[in-house]
Design an enzyme around this catalytic site. Sequence first.
Site, mmCIF file in Angstrom:
data_model
loop_
_atom_site.group_PDB
_atom_site.id
_atom_site.type_symbol
_atom_site.label_atom_id
_atom_site.label_comp_id
_atom_site.label_asym_id
_atom_site.label_seq_id
_atom_site.Cartn_x
_atom_site.Cartn_y
_atom_site.Cartn_z
ATOM 1 N N LYS A 11 0.841 -1.203 0.000
ATOM 2 C CA LYS A 11 0.000 0.000 0.000
ATOM 3 C C LYS A 11 0.872 1.247 0.000
ATOM 4 O O LYS A 11 2.042 1.224 0.421
ATOM 5 C CB LYS A 11 -0.946 0.028 1.212
ATOM 6 C CG LYS A 11 -0.270 0.043 2.595
ATOM 7 C CD LYS A 11 0.160 1.403 3.113
ATOM 8 C CE LYS A 11 0.900 1.310 4.441
ATOM 9 N NZ LYS A 11 1.694 2.472 4.794
ATOM 10 N N PRO A 96 9.172 -3.997 -0.108
ATOM 11 C CA PRO A 96 10.374 -3.716 0.694
ATOM 12 C C PRO A 96 10.136 -3.919 2.192
ATOM 13 O O PRO A 96 9.059 -3.617 2.702
ATOM 14 C CB PRO A 96 10.684 -2.249 0.376
ATOM 15 C CG PRO A 96 9.486 -1.696 -0.324
ATOM 16 C CD PRO A 96 8.754 -2.844 -0.925
ATOM 17 N N GLY A 99 9.635 -0.787 4.850
ATOM 18 C CA GLY A 99 9.732 0.261 3.837
ATOM 19 C C GLY A 99 8.593 1.255 3.833
ATOM 20 O O GLY A 99 8.548 2.127 2.976
ATOM 21 N N MET A 101 5.438 0.366 3.286
ATOM 22 C CA MET A 101 4.448 -0.108 2.307
ATOM 23 C C MET A 101 3.633 -1.284 2.843
ATOM 24 O O MET A 101 2.996 -2.013 2.080
ATOM 25 C CB MET A 101 5.133 -0.491 0.994
ATOM 26 C CG MET A 101 5.795 0.708 0.307
ATOM 27 S SD MET A 101 6.370 0.325 -1.351
ATOM 28 C CE MET A 101 4.822 0.373 -2.280
ATOM 29 N N GLY A 104 4.883 -6.280 6.131
ATOM 30 C CA GLY A 104 4.594 -7.235 7.221
ATOM 31 C C GLY A 104 3.095 -7.456 7.353
ATOM 32 O O GLY A 104 2.632 -8.589 7.544
ATOM 33 N N SER A 105 2.342 -6.384 7.235
ATOM 34 C CA SER A 105 0.878 -6.478 7.319
ATOM 35 C C SER A 105 0.344 -7.302 6.155
ATOM 36 O O SER A 105 -0.586 -8.098 6.323
ATOM 37 C CB SER A 105 0.250 -5.080 7.257
ATOM 38 O OG SER A 105 0.726 -4.289 8.317
ATOM 39 N N ALA A 106 0.920 -7.118 4.982
ATOM 40 C CA ALA A 106 0.501 -7.888 3.808
ATOM 41 C C ALA A 106 0.699 -9.379 4.064
ATOM 42 O O ALA A 106 -0.182 -10.196 3.771
ATOM 43 C CB ALA A 106 1.305 -7.456 2.580
ATOM 44 N N ASP A 138 -2.569 -1.816 9.962
ATOM 45 C CA ASP A 138 -2.665 -1.834 8.494
ATOM 46 C C ASP A 138 -3.122 -3.187 7.951
ATOM 47 O O ASP A 138 -3.345 -3.311 6.742
ATOM 48 C CB ASP A 138 -1.290 -1.520 7.868
ATOM 49 C CG ASP A 138 -0.862 -0.081 8.092
ATOM 50 O OD1 ASP A 138 -1.689 0.730 8.552
ATOM 51 O OD2 ASP A 138 0.313 0.231 7.794
HETATM 52 O O1 C5P Z 1 -0.426 -1.254 14.513
HETATM 53 P P1 C5P Z 1 1.024 -1.504 14.276
HETATM 54 O O2 C5P Z 1 1.571 -2.587 15.164
HETATM 55 O O3 C5P Z 1 1.351 -1.718 12.837
HETATM 56 O O4 C5P Z 1 1.771 -0.157 14.676
HETATM 57 C C1 C5P Z 1 3.151 -0.095 14.813
HETATM 58 C C2 C5P Z 1 3.508 1.136 15.649
HETATM 59 O O5 C5P Z 1 3.166 2.325 14.935
HETATM 60 C C3 C5P Z 1 2.748 1.244 16.953
HETATM 61 O O6 C5P Z 1 3.403 0.552 17.975
HETATM 62 C C4 C5P Z 1 2.743 2.739 17.202
HETATM 63 O O7 C5P Z 1 3.970 3.159 17.753
HETATM 64 C C5 C5P Z 1 2.673 3.318 15.802
HETATM 65 N N1 C5P Z 1 1.287 3.657 15.418
HETATM 66 C C6 C5P Z 1 0.688 4.778 15.971
HETATM 67 N N2 C5P Z 1 -0.585 5.110 15.619
HETATM 68 C C7 C5P Z 1 -1.247 4.387 14.692
HETATM 69 C C8 C5P Z 1 -0.665 3.257 14.091
HETATM 70 C C9 C5P Z 1 0.624 2.924 14.470
HETATM 71 O O8 C5P Z 1 1.290 5.463 16.814
HETATM 72 N N3 C5P Z 1 -2.480 4.755 14.359
#
Ligand code: C5P
Length: 300
Positions: A11, A96, A99, A101, A104-106, A138
């Site tokens: 994304k 990447p 990166g 994008m 990891g979520s994908a 994500d």
């Molecule tokens: O949700 P995810 O584990 O992908 O988020 C990774 C990090 O990004 C979180 O630990 C947080 O520090 C930050 N984050 C945030 N606000 C969001 C999404 C992510 O602060 N809405």
Amino acid sequence: MSSVTVRVPAKVNVQLSVGPLRDDGYHDLVNVFHAVSVFDEVIAKESESISVRVEGESADQVPVDDGNLAIQAARALAKHAGRTYGVELVIRKAIPVAGGMAGGSADAAGTLVACNELWGLGLPREDLMEIAADLGSDVPFSLLGGTAVGTGRGEQLAELLTGGRFHWVFAIADGGLSTARVYAECDRLRAALGEVVAWPQASDALLAALKAGDARALGAELANDLQPAALMLRASLARTLEAGRELGALGAIVSGSGPTCAFLAADEDQARELAVALVGAGVCRTAVPAHGPVEGASIV
Ligand code: C5P
């Protein structure tokens, strides 16, 4: 069924407006996601236990233990189903690593779809979306694909119909950036500047450009509140963005938390030429033309 293959897109955030820091450590966002044709493949094979192997570019930078989001996804799905299941996951990476994008979520989203099929669970998409939201902000969008407005921490999605196809170039840097670190730097910069953090709003002009399929208008509206933080942590990205603008991109932006930079092109030919020119200018490790929107995690 002994093996299932799922293709899942990267994304780019065409608007990423970061609101105030919440008590749970996340930020409320308006996050306009757009899925693009850079794909990871997740192959799920029958096995007694849960394991993962990663192939492709920068595969050595991806953990293969419980820190891997695909392993966490397989465990979460098995738990939801209330049984012990095994799977041997093979991830073929093109997105990447670290990166900006959602690579990891994908892989987590791809794992949910693949294991749902391999294990014959037949869970509806809504169930997978709920499990996805617990895995990361994500991950639901990686399941959904297309173009969507994310709110909350990015996991609450409203689909957006777009007109036509947009052409992009992604300039991929050496090494990644930690998402958490970029958000923390964003908070630090805002505090240092005494910024009052407004409640995030979707841009009407941006949504109109997406609906109309108007690349020129979209290029002018691209916005990412994480960009100043990413540039603080990786100063060389300023030169990458500037090179793309000078080479005629309709818009230039850091993708999510970076360090990948995204450039919008007028058409496929311009995207191809821009990718070659960016590499030639020595402002990125490699540059990949792609288009969007594309569908989310799908069995192939
Ligand atoms: O949700 P995810 O584990 O992908 O988020 C990774 C990090 O990004 C979180 O630990 C947080 O520090 C930050 N984050 C945030 N606000 C969001 C999404 C992510 O602060 N809405």
